[in-house]
Design a protein around this motif. Structure first.
Motif, PDB file in Angstrom:
ATOM      1  N   ILE A 178      11.393   1.938  -6.367  1.00  0.00           N
ATOM      2  CA  ILE A 178      11.279   2.182  -7.811  1.00  0.00           C
ATOM      3  C   ILE A 178      10.153   1.319  -8.369  1.00  0.00           C
ATOM      4  O   ILE A 178      10.137   0.098  -8.167  1.00  0.00           O
ATOM      5  CB  ILE A 178      12.603   1.841  -8.535  1.00  0.00           C
ATOM      6  N   LEU A 179       9.205   1.936  -9.074  1.00  0.00           N
ATOM      7  CA  LEU A 179       8.113   1.211  -9.721  1.00  0.00           C
ATOM      8  C   LEU A 179       8.055   1.600 -11.187  1.00  0.00           C
ATOM      9  O   LEU A 179       7.934   2.776 -11.521  1.00  0.00           O
ATOM     10  CB  LEU A 179       6.780   1.522  -9.048  1.00  0.00           C
ATOM     11  N   LYS A 180       8.148   0.581 -12.061  1.00  0.00           N
ATOM     12  CA  LYS A 180       8.009   0.772 -13.506  1.00  0.00           C
ATOM     13  C   LYS A 180       6.844  -0.098 -13.961  1.00  0.00           C
ATOM     14  O   LYS A 180       6.915  -1.328 -13.883  1.00  0.00           O
ATOM     15  CB  LYS A 180       9.303   0.380 -14.229  1.00  0.00           C
ATOM     16  N   PHE A 181       5.789   0.552 -14.429  1.00  0.00           N
ATOM     17  CA  PHE A 181       4.563  -0.166 -14.778  1.00  0.00           C
ATOM     18  C   PHE A 181       4.146   0.207 -16.199  1.00  0.00           C
ATOM     19  O   PHE A 181       3.965   1.386 -16.499  1.00  0.00           O
ATOM     20  CB  PHE A 181       3.459   0.197 -13.788  1.00  0.00           C
ATOM     21  N   SER A 182       3.994  -0.803 -17.054  1.00  0.00           N
ATOM     22  CA  SER A 182       3.695  -0.550 -18.463  1.00  0.00           C
ATOM     23  C   SER A 182       2.471  -1.331 -18.933  1.00  0.00           C
ATOM     24  O   SER A 182       2.299  -2.503 -18.568  1.00  0.00           O
ATOM     25  CB  SER A 182       4.897  -0.942 -19.343  1.00  0.00           C
ATOM     26  N   ARG A 183       1.656  -0.679 -19.699  1.00  0.00           N
ATOM     27  CA  ARG A 183       0.623  -1.283 -20.544  1.00  0.00           C
ATOM     28  C   ARG A 183      -0.540  -1.924 -19.783  1.00  0.00           C
ATOM     29  O   ARG A 183      -0.488  -3.075 -19.385  1.00  0.00           O
ATOM     30  CB  ARG A 183       1.244  -2.314 -21.496  1.00  0.00           C
ATOM     31  N   MET A 184      -1.558  -1.117 -19.606  1.00  0.00           N
ATOM     32  CA  MET A 184      -2.828  -1.617 -19.098  1.00  0.00           C
ATOM     33  C   MET A 184      -3.926  -0.693 -19.583  1.00  0.00           C
ATOM     34  O   MET A 184      -3.897   0.506 -19.314  1.00  0.00           O
ATOM     35  CB  MET A 184      -2.835  -1.674 -17.572  1.00  0.00           C
ATOM     36  N   SER A 185      -4.885  -1.216 -20.315  1.00  0.00           N
ATOM     37  CA  SER A 185      -5.943  -0.379 -20.881  1.00  0.00           C
ATOM     38  C   SER A 185      -7.264  -0.663 -20.193  1.00  0.00           C
ATOM     39  O   SER A 185      -7.448  -1.699 -19.551  1.00  0.00           O
ATOM     40  CB  SER A 185      -6.088  -0.628 -22.394  1.00  0.00           C
ATOM     41  N   ALA A 186      -8.191   0.283 -20.351  1.00  0.00           N
ATOM     42  CA  ALA A 186      -9.538   0.083 -19.818  1.00  0.00           C
ATOM     43  C   ALA A 186     -10.232  -1.026 -20.596  1.00  0.00           C
ATOM     44  O   ALA A 186      -9.919  -1.295 -21.750  1.00  0.00           O
ATOM     45  CB  ALA A 186     -10.327   1.380 -19.916  1.00  0.00           C
ATOM     46  N   ASN A 187     -11.179  -1.666 -19.958  1.00  0.00           N
ATOM     47  CA  ASN A 187     -11.959  -2.719 -20.606  1.00  0.00           C
ATOM     48  C   ASN A 187     -13.132  -2.066 -21.325  1.00  0.00           C
ATOM     49  O   ASN A 187     -14.030  -1.496 -20.701  1.00  0.00           O
ATOM     50  CB  ASN A 187     -12.454  -3.717 -19.550  1.00  0.00           C
ATOM     51  N   PHE A 188     -13.114  -2.143 -22.654  1.00  0.00           N
ATOM     52  CA  PHE A 188     -14.154  -1.471 -23.442  1.00  0.00           C
ATOM     53  C   PHE A 188     -15.514  -2.145 -23.309  1.00  0.00           C
ATOM     54  O   PHE A 188     -16.535  -1.575 -23.674  1.00  0.00           O
ATOM     55  CB  PHE A 188     -13.728  -1.407 -24.914  1.00  0.00           C
ATOM     56  N   ASN A 189     -15.517  -3.376 -22.785  1.00  0.00           N
ATOM     57  CA  ASN A 189     -16.783  -4.073 -22.571  1.00  0.00           C
ATOM     58  C   ASN A 189     -17.355  -3.808 -21.179  1.00  0.00           C
ATOM     59  O   ASN A 189     -18.391  -4.340 -20.805  1.00  0.00           O
ATOM     60  CB  ASN A 189     -16.594  -5.589 -22.766  1.00  0.00           C
ATOM     61  N   THR A 190     -16.621  -2.995 -20.401  1.00  0.00           N
ATOM     62  CA  THR A 190     -17.049  -2.647 -19.047  1.00  0.00           C
ATOM     63  C   THR A 190     -17.580  -1.227 -19.037  1.00  0.00           C
ATOM     64  O   THR A 190     -17.104  -0.367 -19.782  1.00  0.00           O
ATOM     65  CB  THR A 190     -15.856  -2.764 -18.070  1.00  0.00           C
TER      66      THR A 190
END
Length: 495
Positions: free
Chosen positions: A238-250
């Motif tokens: 079971i994998l529950k993964f929350s909240r990771m956004s792209a880096n807008f400076n990359t």
């Protein structure tokens, strides 16, 4: 006159009291103590916090497992340190006590009432699913250099002040890594500090982790350093993964490169059965890499994650879709997608799907009508959640006429039809109570005519952030009951 007599339990208790009145004598007597007395004696010594006697009991423990977590959910740190001191002394010995069989120290609450049941249950504990790099061996074997002591503890890694017992255990396990394996079947990470995370993971047998929950906003650098650890969790279910956004400076190219790397690591989790992903950027265009080897997947939940239409097409053709039992797509804008991949996905999963949630996906009438022939094939469906989509009254009625034919459907969560809003109004905050009353009357009549047995609910004013929703539930007398409730999680949807 009947003679009063003490029960065997009382006599046993008196004998223990007498024995423990002299610790030196009690320690010397352990070699000849009947095995069936060990559990009750350990309880008594543990409650009294008799340090030297507790160390001696740990070293002489005659069972495969010491289920300490069932004796005290949050053991006193000093007493717990004494238990580890006893293990230290034992691990340092070249020769072990003749009856000593201990292979597992279990710090979880896994065996209810085992200390009350005593010897018979204690003797039957086994761990056929112990996950280590070696094969499971007979409980009669002693710990050797090749047979490490296994410690089970469900761990939580978080920022700020740490649990004192867990911190001490991690430090102790790091120091004893050659002789001890610290296993964590359930691991939660509530930290964005890769230093804190790595420090904990270095003490843990990574292939023992079966359930991982990451619930903290992560930057790309954190995920980049964590991903290699993730791919070592070979037995993750079971994998529950929350909240990771792209880096807008990359640059866009570098973000894409990161996505590819994360997808490769995720794709190595071949035993995964449940995958829950919320608010991450790296799924876009990467579902084929991630899901291709997931032959055991039963539950898939994707929420607020950008996807390509090609991702949905792949999902509809992926072998794992044929065995999905629970599927949730939430807050994924599908209004610009063709209805074909969604229809194909339902056809693929029709034989096994029990829970289907397509929530707040901006699905429109043409898309809904395109998927209805496939929906009616989902003969095992028990719960259908479709709130937050933009469909008309006629589309809702058509949807109900199809779901009414599903033999096992018990609950349906539906959007309020567009007719509840004034002709010129927007869909948010512009509620026309008179028009909605007319909609409710038509729906109630339609449901009566169909004779459906499902629990029918209209969901409005939902907030995924606060996990709440306003429910209009049709009662048995045809009246509408209005409540504000928590939105059900995917695991809570099946009834």
């Amino acid at each position: 006159m009947k003679m009063s007599r003490r029960t065997p339990a009382s006599l046993q208790h008196l004998a223990m009291q007498s024995l423990l009145s002299n610790q030196a004598l009690a320690i010397a007597a352990l070699e000849d103590l009947p095995v069936l007395l060990f559990p009750s004696l350990f309880e008594e010594v543990y409650a009294r916090a008799q340090t030297e006697m507790l160390k001696a009991l740990v070293q002489a423990w005659p069972f495969f497992c010491l289920p300490l977590g069932d004796l005290a959910e949050s053991p006193d740190l000093e007493t717990f340190n004494t238990v580890l001191d006893g293990l230290d002394l034992l691990l340092a010995k070249k020769e072990h006590p003749s009856r000593w069989k201990l292979q597992v120290l279990d710090l979880r609450n896994e065996h209810p009432n085992i200390w009350i049941q005593g010897y018979p249950s204690m003797a039957r504990i086994s761990y056929p699913d112990v996950l280590t790099n070696r094969p499971t061996e007979s409980s009669s074997l002693l710990i050797t250099e090749e047979q490490p002591l296994i410690i089970h503890k469900n761990l939580t890694i978080k920022d700020g002040s740490q649990n004192a017992l867990q911190a001490y255990l991690l430090q102790w396990a790091r120091e004893k890594q050659e002789r001890v394996q610290l296993c964590s079947r359930k691991l939660q990470i509530h930290s964005n500090s890769i230093y804190i995370i790595q420090k904990a993971l270095l003490a843990v047998q990574l292939d023992s982790i079966q359930e991982l929950k990451v619930n903290k906003f992560w930057h790309q650098e954190t995920m980049k350093k964590f991903a290699p650890y993730l791919s070592q969790m070979k037995n993750l279910r079971i994998l529950k993964f929350s909240r990771m956004s792209a880096n807008f400076n990359t640059s866009r190219h570098k973000n894409f490169s990161y996505s590819c790397k994360y997808a490769v690591h995720l794709g190595q989790l071949q035993h995964l059965q449940e995958l829950y992903v919320h608010k991450v950027f790296f799924l876009y265009g990467q579902l084929p890499t991630i899901l291709r080897n997931f032959t055991l997947l039963k539950t898939l939940s994707l929420s607020s994650c950008p996807l390509k239409e090609a991702d949905l097409w792949f999902l509809s053709q992926c072998p794992c879709s044929r065995q999905l039992k629970h599927l949730r797509l939430r807050s994924l804008p599908l209004d610009n997608f063709s209805p074909e991949p969604l229809r194909a996905l339902l056809e693929q999963a029709a034989g096994t799907l029990e829970t289907l949630a397509l929530e707040d996906c901006a699905i429109t009438d043409p898309q809904l009508l395109g998927m209805l022939p496939a929906l009616i094939q989902c003969s095992q469906l028990r719960v259908f959640s479709f709130y937050g989509n933009h469909i008309s009254m006629s589309a809702v009625q058509s949807l109900l006429s199809h779901t009414a034919r599903l033999p096992h459907l018990r609950r349906g969560l539906y959007p309020a039809p567009l007719e509840r809003y004034p002709p010129q109004g927007c869909r948010v905050g512009n509620f026309d109570s008179q028009r909605f009353a007319q909609v409710q009357a038509k729906l109630a009549q339609a449901l009566r005519d169909m004779g459906t047995t499902q629990k029918f609910q209209i969901c409005t004013n939902f907030s995924h952030r606060h996990k709440t929703c306003q429910f209009y539930t049709l009662g048995p007398e045809g009246n509408w009951v209005v409540t504000m409730e928590r939105l059900p999680g995917l695991s809570a949807l099946p009834l």
